[in-house]
Scaffold this motif. Structure first.
Motif, PDB file in Angstrom:
ATOM      1  N   UNK A  11       1.025  -1.062  -0.033  1.00  0.00           N
ATOM      2  CA  UNK A  11      -0.267  -0.022  -0.019  1.00  0.00           C
ATOM      3  C   UNK A  11       1.040   1.415  -0.320  1.00  0.00           C
ATOM      4  N   UNK A  12       1.507   0.825   0.857  1.00  0.00           N
ATOM      5  CA  UNK A  12       2.599   2.139   0.419  1.00  0.00           C
ATOM      6  C   UNK A  12       3.032   2.384  -0.445  1.00  0.00           C
ATOM      7  N   UNK A  13       3.764   1.799  -0.492  1.00  0.00           N
ATOM      8  CA  UNK A  13       4.345   1.552  -2.500  1.00  0.00           C
ATOM      9  C   UNK A  13       3.510   2.005  -3.326  1.00  0.00           C
ATOM     10  N   UNK A  27      11.055   0.876  -3.423  1.00  0.00           N
ATOM     11  CA  UNK A  27      10.927  -0.125  -1.105  1.00  0.00           C
ATOM     12  C   UNK A  27      10.733  -0.938  -1.541  1.00  0.00           C
ATOM     13  N   UNK A  28       9.639  -1.261  -2.877  1.00  0.00           N
ATOM     14  CA  UNK A  28       9.593  -3.209  -3.362  1.00  0.00           C
ATOM     15  C   UNK A  28      10.327  -3.704  -2.562  1.00  0.00           C
ATOM     16  N   UNK A  48       9.657  -6.550 -10.082  1.00  0.00           N
ATOM     17  CA  UNK A  48       8.574  -6.132 -10.993  1.00  0.00           C
ATOM     18  C   UNK A  48       7.322  -5.771 -11.937  1.00  0.00           C
ATOM     19  N   UNK A  49       6.770  -7.014 -11.072  1.00  0.00           N
ATOM     20  CA  UNK A  49       5.718  -6.696 -10.893  1.00  0.00           C
ATOM     21  C   UNK A  49       4.514  -6.408 -10.089  1.00  0.00           C
ATOM     22  N   UNK A  50       5.596  -5.548  -9.323  1.00  0.00           N
ATOM     23  CA  UNK A  50       4.276  -5.262  -8.442  1.00  0.00           C
ATOM     24  C   UNK A  50       3.921  -3.693  -8.651  1.00  0.00           C
ATOM     25  N   UNK A  51       4.833  -3.118  -9.490  1.00  0.00           N
ATOM     26  CA  UNK A  51       5.252  -1.639  -9.909  1.00  0.00           C
ATOM     27  C   UNK A  51       4.550  -1.659 -11.236  1.00  0.00           C
TER      28      UNK A  51
END
Length: 292
Positions: A11-13, A27-28, A48-51
């Motif tokens: 959530x912060x990311x 930060x991830x 990479x997937x998250x971002x």
């Protein structure tokens, strides 16, 4: 289970991506390493997937606000594909603890850049007419012969002209260099490079800060997709960790867009810089102990 417990960090990311156009992606990796317990190589891939997904889906709210310049974003992103390929290749041959130690240095550099950017005039939102057009709309009188009085009518607000690319002998090398550096960092560290993209769009293409934030998500998503494609088959994504992070990062990106409209961008940026420095110190200390 550990990844699920650490997933609120996603959530912060997302908040940082949506509000600042970058920084959250950096930060991830430490969140996945120290929170979810992944090794550095797997964390950069999951990052990479998250971002990438968070940037792609979070771009919609910026698009509706007219803050995404798709053409310039694609041009800038394409220039970074070569750097992304090189960074991905290097990532496979670096000791994980060395990678994290180097990453902590990058975080400090990012913090310094974001602090400087946070106090610049470019951070002021261009959608506020009092900021870009002077003290406010001018008033004209509609009174005339036979009228009962003068009625003050505000002139219609000026409409912002779309940002366009101006390619010349000085701009092209800047775009190529900035795009390549962003791609290299994306492939090597598994970050989106938004803290490089946003000032690059402002300085090389003359974007306003809000447009640079929205357009940076296009570049981040493109670079992340390229880096993921290059890693396909070589590193397995730990979906138990990735999915909760992705879901909360997307939610955070959408909330970040709204947060950016309500908070002073200088305050927002500098608050994040403090967090970034703390994470960098922790990452550097942990990786240094592991190497000794």
């Amino acid at each position: 289970m550990r990844g699920l417990l650490a997933s609120p960090l996603g959530l912060l990311i997302g908040l940082s991506l949506g509000a600042l156009g970058g920084g959250g992606s950096i930060l991830a990796v430490p969140a996945l390493v120290y929170g979810a317990g992944e090794n550095a190589t797997a964390a950069t891939t999951t990052s990479l997937l998250v971002v990438g997904v968070a940037s792609l889906l979070g771009m919609g709210s910026h698009w509706k606000a007219g803050r995404v310049r798709l053409g310039p974003g694609l041009v800038f992103g394409v220039t970074g594909l070569g750097g992304s390929a090189i960074g991905t290749a290097l990532n496979r041959h670096v000791d994980p603890d060395v990678l994290l130690l180097t990453f902590s240095v990058v975080m400090v550099i990012a913090a310094a850049g974001m602090w400087k950017r946070g106090g610049s005039p470019d951070c002021i939102d261009d959608e506020n007419p009092e900021t870009i057009d002077g003290p406010g709309p001018s008033l004209t009188s509609t009174g005339g012969p036979g009228s009962t009085g003068n009625v003050a009518v505000a002139d219609p607000p000026r409409t912002e002209r779309p940002t366009r690319i101006h390619l010349d002998a000085r701009t092209i090398p800047k775009i190529l260099l900035a795009g390549t550096i962003v791609g290299l960092m994306t492939g090597f560290f598994g970050v989106g490079g938004g803290f490089v993209i946003v000032p690059a769009l402002v300085l090389t293409l003359g974007f306003t800060m809000p447009d640079a934030v929205g357009t940076s998500l296009v570049v981040i998503a493109l670079n992340a997709a390229m880096a993921l494609a290059l890693r396909a088959g070589s590193v397995d994504i730990q979906w138990d960790d990735a999915l909760p992070f992705v879901i909360l990062a997307v939610i955070g990106t959408l909330l970040g867009r709204r947060l950016a409209d309500r908070l002073n961008p200088v305050t927002l940026t500098r608050g994040f810089v403090g967090l970034l420095v703390l994470v960098a110190i922790y990452t550097a200390a942990s990786s240094t102990v592991a190497l000794t």
